[in-house]
Design a protein around this motif. Structure first.
Motif: not given
Length: 185
Positions: A142-167
């Motif tokens: 289904c894919g994932v919708y995201f809320k933007v907690l901090q606005t900013g630019f993203v580009k191809k090649g940017d990696e997702f660094e997990q800051l919080k895991n809500c298991t």
């Protein structure tokens, strides 16, 4: 997880069962960074603000790996990044392990996973087949919708660094399967 394509769309008028319908599902890849704002991706068309955009659905991410499944069902279709209406095509986004509230730093932005994407007839318009809607429901892709907690630019090649895991929270796939059951699909 890494961004393999950033995608935006323009307003497009299409014919659906004899009616003119506006849509922004026809996304295309852009080479320059895109700006993720609190309610939307800047420059991206959102024609149906009741179901898309807003704080909890500002950015839509979809997995490149899911493309392979649908390519087999639609071998004659020209698959381009953004085909599913996503702003971010991500190399390996797995809805079965991403939980509501999981937070990621990507590029200059910080994103929080919020909800699943439920398919609608506009996906059928994009695929030129309404069969895709039920086929989409019959997966957890289904894919994932995201809320933007901090606005900013993203580009191809940017990696997702997990800051919080809500298991302790449900996964995005859990939400999706519950919505499917609720709709009786």
């Amino acid at each position: 997880m890494k961004i393999v394509s950033t995608n935006i769309g323009e307003r497009k008028e299409v014919d659906y069962r004899g009616k003119k319908v506006l849509t922004g599902i026809y996304k295309y890849t852009v080479d320059e960074p895109i700006f993720l704002d609190t309610n939307e991706v800047k420059g991206d068309e959102i024609s149906d603000r009741k179901h898309h955009g807003g704080v909890n659905q500002a950015v839509y991410g979809y997995s490149l790996k899911h493309y392979e499944f649908f390519k087999k069902l639609y071998p004659k279709l020209n698959f381009e990044m953004g085909m599913f209406g996503e702003n971010l095509t991500i190399d390996h986004l797995d809805e079965t392990i991403i939980h509501v509230g999981d937070t990621f730093k990507v590029g200059d932005a910080i994103l929080e996973a919020t909800v699943q994407r439920n398919p609608c007839y506009k996906l059928g318009i994009r695929f030129n087949s309404m069969k895709i809607v039920k086929q989409f429901w019959n997966t957890t892709f289904c894919g994932v919708y995201f809320k933007v907690l901090q606005t900013g630019f993203v580009k191809k090649g940017d990696e997702f660094e997990q800051l919080k895991n809500c298991t302790k929270n449900p996964t995005i796939a859990d939400l999706y399967l519950n919505k499917k059951k609720e709709k009786g699909i």
